[in-house]
Enzyme design. Structure first.
Site, PDB file in Angstrom:
ATOM      1  CB  THR A 133      36.097  13.736  42.387  1.00  9.67           C
ATOM      2  OG1 THR A 133      36.503  13.269  43.716  1.00  9.67           O
ATOM      3  CG2 THR A 133      35.799  12.644  41.360  1.00  9.67           C
ATOM      4  CG  ASP A 134      40.313  13.639  45.963  1.00  8.14           C
ATOM      5  OD1 ASP A 134      39.026  13.260  45.615  1.00  8.14           O
ATOM      6  OD2 ASP A 134      40.819  14.143  46.744  1.00  8.14           O
ATOM      7  CD  GLU A 135      35.823   9.687  45.953  1.00  6.80           C
ATOM      8  OE1 GLU A 135      35.402   8.545  45.555  1.00  6.80           O
ATOM      9  OE2 GLU A 135      35.417   9.956  47.005  1.00  6.80           O
ATOM     10  CE1 TYR A 159      30.952  11.139  42.313  1.00  6.48           C
ATOM     11  CE2 TYR A 159      32.854  10.518  43.655  1.00  6.48           C
ATOM     12  CZ  TYR A 159      31.914  11.436  42.925  1.00  6.48           C
ATOM     13  OH  TYR A 159      32.475  12.669  42.875  1.00  6.48           O
ATOM     14  CE  LYS A 163      32.621  13.801  38.804  1.00  7.28           C
ATOM     15  NZ  LYS A 163      31.481  14.920  38.462  1.00  7.28           N
TER      16      LYS A 163
HETATM   17  P1  NAD Z   1      25.546  16.710  45.188  1.00  4.45           P
HETATM   18  O1  NAD Z   1      25.105  15.461  45.285  1.00  4.45           O
HETATM   19  O2  NAD Z   1      25.201  17.326  46.663  1.00  4.45           O
HETATM   20  O3  NAD Z   1      24.678  17.462  44.499  1.00  4.45           O
HETATM   21  C1  NAD Z   1      24.446  17.182  43.024  1.00  4.45           C
HETATM   22  C2  NAD Z   1      23.349  17.933  42.542  1.00  4.45           C
HETATM   23  O4  NAD Z   1      23.034  17.563  41.025  1.00  4.45           O
HETATM   24  C3  NAD Z   1      21.968  17.863  42.905  1.00  4.45           C
HETATM   25  O5  NAD Z   1      21.507  19.223  43.041  1.00  4.45           O
HETATM   26  C4  NAD Z   1      21.025  17.071  41.942  1.00  4.45           C
HETATM   27  O6  NAD Z   1      19.851  17.304  41.986  1.00  4.45           O
HETATM   28  C5  NAD Z   1      21.706  17.326  40.510  1.00  4.45           C
HETATM   29  N1  NAD Z   1      21.556  16.176  39.680  1.00  4.45           N
HETATM   30  C6  NAD Z   1      21.914  14.880  40.014  1.00  4.45           C
HETATM   31  N2  NAD Z   1      21.428  14.307  38.625  1.00  4.45           N
HETATM   32  C7  NAD Z   1      21.181  15.264  37.813  1.00  4.45           C
HETATM   33  C8  NAD Z   1      20.694  15.245  36.356  1.00  4.45           C
HETATM   34  N3  NAD Z   1      20.738  14.018  35.721  1.00  4.45           N
HETATM   35  N4  NAD Z   1      20.452  16.114  35.720  1.00  4.45           N
HETATM   36  C9  NAD Z   1      20.495  17.519  36.731  1.00  4.45           C
HETATM   37  N5  NAD Z   1      20.808  17.415  37.678  1.00  4.45           N
HETATM   38  C10 NAD Z   1      21.218  16.448  38.327  1.00  4.45           C
HETATM   39  O7  NAD Z   1      26.849  16.853  44.945  1.00  4.45           O
HETATM   40  P2  NAD Z   1      28.042  17.837  45.290  1.00  4.45           P
HETATM   41  O8  NAD Z   1      28.836  17.366  46.411  1.00  4.45           O
HETATM   42  O9  NAD Z   1      27.557  19.348  45.326  1.00  4.45           O
HETATM   43  O10 NAD Z   1      28.954  17.785  44.192  1.00  4.45           O
HETATM   44  C11 NAD Z   1      28.891  18.649  42.773  1.00  4.45           C
HETATM   45  C12 NAD Z   1      30.099  18.108  41.869  1.00  4.45           C
HETATM   46  O11 NAD Z   1      31.373  18.264  42.569  1.00  4.45           O
HETATM   47  C13 NAD Z   1      29.945  16.420  41.590  1.00  4.45           C
HETATM   48  O12 NAD Z   1      30.076  16.552  40.133  1.00  4.45           O
HETATM   49  C14 NAD Z   1      31.002  15.858  42.497  1.00  4.45           C
HETATM   50  O13 NAD Z   1      31.505  14.650  41.586  1.00  4.45           O
HETATM   51  C15 NAD Z   1      32.105  16.809  42.417  1.00  4.45           C
HETATM   52  N6  NAD Z   1      32.870  16.953  43.466  1.00  4.45           N
HETATM   53  C16 NAD Z   1      32.458  16.729  44.905  1.00  4.45           C
HETATM   54  C17 NAD Z   1      33.067  16.952  45.899  1.00  4.45           C
HETATM   55  C18 NAD Z   1      32.602  16.782  47.354  1.00  4.45           C
HETATM   56  O14 NAD Z   1      33.248  16.787  48.337  1.00  4.45           O
HETATM   57  N7  NAD Z   1      31.258  16.778  47.688  1.00  4.45           N
HETATM   58  C19 NAD Z   1      34.488  16.910  45.748  1.00  4.45           C
HETATM   59  C20 NAD Z   1      35.060  17.031  44.355  1.00  4.45           C
HETATM   60  C21 NAD Z   1      34.092  17.088  43.416  1.00  4.45           C
HETATM   61  O1  DAU Z   2      37.370  13.125  47.519  1.00  2.62           O
HETATM   62  C1  DAU Z   2      36.146  14.000  46.909  1.00  2.62           C
HETATM   63  C2  DAU Z   2      35.036  13.113  47.186  1.00  2.62           C
HETATM   64  O2  DAU Z   2      34.629  13.357  48.564  1.00  2.62           O
HETATM   65  C3  DAU Z   2      33.731  13.478  46.241  1.00  2.62           C
HETATM   66  O3  DAU Z   2      34.199  13.229  45.061  1.00  2.62           O
HETATM   67  C4  DAU Z   2      32.523  12.706  46.609  1.00  2.62           C
HETATM   68  O4  DAU Z   2      31.396  13.149  45.868  1.00  2.62           O
HETATM   69  C5  DAU Z   2      32.295  13.256  47.988  1.00  2.62           C
HETATM   70  O5  DAU Z   2      31.148  12.470  48.510  1.00  2.62           O
HETATM   71  C6  DAU Z   2      33.492  12.762  48.786  1.00  2.62           C
HETATM   72  O6  DAU Z   2      33.632  11.251  49.178  1.00  2.62           O
HETATM   73  P1  DAU Z   2      33.905  10.363  50.136  1.00  2.62           P
HETATM   74  O7  DAU Z   2      33.587   9.010  49.906  1.00  2.62           O
HETATM   75  O8  DAU Z   2      35.540  10.708  50.624  1.00  2.62           O
HETATM   76  O9  DAU Z   2      33.140  11.252  51.398  1.00  2.62           O
HETATM   77  P2  DAU Z   2      32.211  10.657  52.437  1.00  2.62           P
HETATM   78  O10 DAU Z   2      31.779  11.715  53.169  1.00  2.62           O
HETATM   79  O11 DAU Z   2      30.939   9.696  52.004  1.00  2.62           O
HETATM   80  O12 DAU Z   2      33.110   9.865  53.231  1.00  2.62           O
HETATM   81  C7  DAU Z   2      34.519  10.542  53.749  1.00  2.62           C
HETATM   82  C8  DAU Z   2      35.162   9.308  54.767  1.00  2.62           C
HETATM   83  O13 DAU Z   2      34.635   8.931  55.653  1.00  2.62           O
HETATM   84  C9  DAU Z   2      35.346   8.197  53.861  1.00  2.62           C
HETATM   85  O14 DAU Z   2      36.543   7.663  54.202  1.00  2.62           O
HETATM   86  C10 DAU Z   2      34.342   7.162  54.465  1.00  2.62           C
HETATM   87  C11 DAU Z   2      34.257   7.717  55.677  1.00  2.62           C
HETATM   88  N1  DAU Z   2      32.738   7.420  56.544  1.00  2.62           N
HETATM   89  C12 DAU Z   2      31.557   8.106  55.856  1.00  2.62           C
HETATM   90  C13 DAU Z   2      30.394   7.944  56.333  1.00  2.62           C
HETATM   91  C14 DAU Z   2      29.286   8.613  55.540  1.00  2.62           C
HETATM   92  C15 DAU Z   2      32.593   7.139  57.658  1.00  2.62           C
HETATM   93  O15 DAU Z   2      33.813   6.492  58.267  1.00  2.62           O
HETATM   94  N2  DAU Z   2      31.299   6.987  58.054  1.00  2.62           N
HETATM   95  C16 DAU Z   2      30.352   7.433  57.536  1.00  2.62           C
HETATM   96  O16 DAU Z   2      29.161   7.414  58.023  1.00  2.62           O
END
Ligand code: NAD
Ligand code: DAU
Length: 351
Positions: A133-135, A159, A163
């Protein structure tokens, strides 16, 4: 040839598996623990499809991972499995350390043992693709340039710290043991099957239910949004052509303030599913800020474009319209996620 995907029942993982099998016949072994975030209904289209082998299990279970590697002989591991929600990491960081750090360590060790015993050609072709992730880069000031791959690691939440730790492990397994790794660091994804605890799907489902739309703090935090299938195509590009040991940022050049995202969702809903009670923006409610809330993320995605020719296919305007429409078209998916009914099948199947 086969690939082993971890976390393939989550939001991005399930989109990746569906996309992969739309484009190729190379089988996928999908290892997922099915935590609250894992939803096999996302993969319903693959029922009966021999190219998809689902295994319920934990990436931290070394014996299981060893067995899967030995049995299926994958040419690559694509590692999505993680605890992914920042707010949950603030309330309970333990699970994040367990899966994101220890789980990645176990997966690396199992992959190293498997890779080390491969024949020369297969050893050279093998890839461990770590999805990150970019975080990990921390928070940008308004005048800062977007994150390049060389930006220092400055994670601020449990988190992102977990990562960042996993990224460092992956890097070390390459430098110390020669494991052929690639890492991608992507910005915020959105699209189908996004669990409605994250900003965009939460706003859509709350608005449709007439519930408040909770905006943290002043709503001026900035995220850089990428449609999920563009993330999937970026991963495919890096897996196919990325240089071993390198990291690639993936992003869509779509920096938006949270409040503007929420207003865009409201405007689309006003157009596509108008409410008799008036514009959805009436539901916007400012709430207490997230502790340690990062102010701005933005990705410099020039390296992946320069080296691999990757560019996103969707603009934010096309992607967000598709996303809102997808949620309007899938009320049963939303209802079953919200009621927890999506987990009943699991209990039936796995006890
Ligand atoms: P998500 O939370 O929707 O899905 C995570 C999946 O991993 C689920 O299916 C869960 O059951 C599985 N999991 C969790 N713990 C596990 C374990 N111990 N063993 C096996 N499976 C397990 O997450 P996502 O949003 O799909 O993100 C997927 C990946 O991409 C993550 O590594 C996250 O850090 C990265 N990522 C997410 C975003 C985003 O915006 N969502 C952006 C950049 C990177
Ligand atoms: O940047 C990549 C990341 O983006 C991934 O690594 C994470 O897995 C993914 O969950 C996401 O993280 P964020 O914290 O940016 O996503 P989230 O949707 O939780 O929140 C997006 C923005 O919105 C953040 O600034 C918090 C804000 N927010 C979120 C929720 C859930 C609100 O203002 N209200 C809300 O109810």
């Amino acid at each position: 040839m086969t690939i082993l995907v971890t976390g393939g029942a989550g939001f991005i993982g399930s989109n990746f598996v569906l996309d992969w099998l739309r484009q190729s016949d190379e089988p996928v072994v999908n290892l997922d623990a099915l935590t609250y975030a894992g939803n096999l209904e996302n993969l319903a289209a693959l029922q009966g499809d021999a190219r998809h082998v689902f295994v319920k299990g934990d990436i931290g279970d070394r014996a299981l991972v060893d067995r899967l590697l030995a049995e299926h002989r994958p040419r690559a591991v694509v590692h999505f499995a993680a605890e992914s929600h920042v707010d949950r990491s603030i309330h309970g960081p333990g699970a994040f350390m367990k899966t994101n750090v220890e789980g990645t360590f176990t997966l690396l060790e199992a992959s190293r043992a498997y890779w080390g015993a491969l024949a020369d050609d297969a050893r050279a072709a093998f890839r461990f693709h770590h999805v990150s992730t970019d975080e990990v880069y921390g928070s940008l000031k308004p005048e800062d340039p977007p994150f390049a791959e060389t930006h220092p690691y400055e994670p601020n939440s449990p988190y992102s710290a977990s990562k960042a730790a996993s990224d460092h492990l992956v890097r070390a397994w390459h430098h110390t043991y020669g494991l052929p790794v690639v890492t991608t660091n992507c910005s915020n994804n959105y699209g189908p099957y996004h669990f409605p605890e994250k900003l965009i799907p939460l706003m859509i489902v709350n608005a449709l239910a007439g519930k408040p739309l909770p905006v943290y703090g002043d709503g001026q935090q900035i995220r850089d949004w990428l449609y999920v299938t563009d993330h999937c195509s970026g991963i495919r590009a890096v897996l196919a052509g990325g240089r071993v040991g390198e990291t690639y940022n993936i992003g869509g050049w779509n920096e938006k303030a949270n409040i503007d995202i929420v207003k865009t969702v409201c405007a689309l809903l006003d157009e596509l599913r108008p409410s008799a009670d008036g514009p959805y923006a009436r539901l916007i409610t400012y709430v207490k800020d997230r502790p340690g809330h990062d102010r701005r993320y933005a990705i410099d995605a020039r390296k992946i474009e320069r080296e691999l020719g990757w560019r996103p296919a969707e603009t934010f305007e096309t992607g967000i319209r598709k996303t809102v429409q997808w949620y309007l078209d899938h009320p049963e998916w939303v209802a079953r996620v919200q009621s927890g009914a999506y987990r009943e099948w699991l209990d039936k199947q796995y006890g």
